[in-house]
Scaffold this motif. Sequence first.
Motif, short mmCIF file in Angstrom:
data_model
loop_
_atom_site.label_atom_id
_atom_site.label_comp_id
_atom_site.label_asym_id
_atom_site.label_seq_id
_atom_site.Cartn_x
_atom_site.Cartn_y
_atom_site.Cartn_z
N GLY A 6 -5.26 10.79 -5.33
CA GLY A 6 -4.97 10.27 -3.99
C GLY A 6 -3.97 11.13 -3.24
O GLY A 6 -4.15 11.43 -2.07
N ALA A 16 -9.52 8.80 3.87
CA ALA A 16 -10.44 7.80 3.30
C ALA A 16 -10.55 7.99 1.79
O ALA A 16 -10.51 7.03 1.03
CB ALA A 16 -11.81 7.90 3.97
N GLY A 17 -10.67 9.23 1.37
CA GLY A 17 -10.75 9.51 -0.07
C GLY A 17 -9.46 9.14 -0.78
O GLY A 17 -9.48 8.60 -1.89
N ASN A 20 -9.25 5.39 -1.17
CA ASN A 20 -10.13 4.95 -2.26
C ASN A 20 -9.50 5.21 -3.62
O ASN A 20 -9.61 4.38 -4.53
CB ASN A 20 -11.50 5.63 -2.17
CG ASN A 20 -12.36 5.03 -1.09
OD1 ASN A 20 -12.24 3.85 -0.78
ND2 ASN A 20 -13.23 5.82 -0.51
N ALA A 21 -8.84 6.34 -3.78
CA ALA A 21 -8.18 6.65 -5.05
C ALA A 21 -7.05 5.66 -5.32
O ALA A 21 -6.90 5.17 -6.45
CB ALA A 21 -7.65 8.08 -5.04
N LEU A 23 -6.84 2.63 -4.16
CA LEU A 23 -7.46 1.33 -4.45
C LEU A 23 -7.96 1.25 -5.89
O LEU A 23 -7.93 0.18 -6.50
CB LEU A 23 -8.60 1.06 -3.47
CG LEU A 23 -8.19 0.80 -2.03
CD1 LEU A 23 -9.41 0.61 -1.14
CD2 LEU A 23 -7.27 -0.40 -1.93
N LYS A 24 -8.40 2.38 -6.44
CA LYS A 24 -8.82 2.40 -7.83
C LYS A 24 -7.65 2.13 -8.76
O LYS A 24 -7.79 1.41 -9.74
CB LYS A 24 -9.49 3.74 -8.18
CG LYS A 24 -10.88 3.85 -7.60
CD LYS A 24 -11.54 5.15 -7.97
CE LYS A 24 -12.92 5.20 -7.33
NZ LYS A 24 -13.58 6.48 -7.56
N ALA A 42 -1.40 3.05 -0.21
CA ALA A 42 -2.59 2.43 0.37
C ALA A 42 -2.22 1.72 1.67
O ALA A 42 -2.92 1.84 2.68
CB ALA A 42 -3.23 1.46 -0.62
N TYR A 46 -3.65 2.37 5.45
CA TYR A 46 -4.40 1.32 6.12
C TYR A 46 -3.69 0.75 7.35
O TYR A 46 -4.27 -0.03 8.09
CB TYR A 46 -4.70 0.17 5.15
CG TYR A 46 -5.92 0.39 4.31
CD1 TYR A 46 -7.19 0.27 4.85
CD2 TYR A 46 -5.81 0.72 2.97
CE1 TYR A 46 -8.32 0.47 4.08
CE2 TYR A 46 -6.93 0.93 2.18
CZ TYR A 46 -8.19 0.80 2.75
OH TYR A 46 -9.30 1.00 1.99
#
Length: 85
Positions: A6, A16-17, A20-21, A23-24, A42, A46
């Motif tokens: 991330g 965006a990538g 997502n990282a 969020l993982k 995150a 956001y």
Amino acid sequence: AFLGVGKCLEAKQDFAGAANAYLKVIALYPAENSLPEALYRAAALYKNQKPEYAGMFLNDLITQYPASPFARKAADLQKELGVKK
């Protein structure tokens, strides 16, 4: 590992990538020491597109990890967003 991914994606401005990282990390590794940082990063990503998600991540960070160095940053970001605790 996803936190590092991330950060790299964020540095490359692939927001965006990067989100997502992070969020993982949040979804797959809830007991990780890196979770407070993932929640904060995150939320920061956001904050403009989905402020309701940012607020949720910030609330989780502050309530679950109040001693984390990221909790103070989260409180500052909450004020910036006008999020109610």
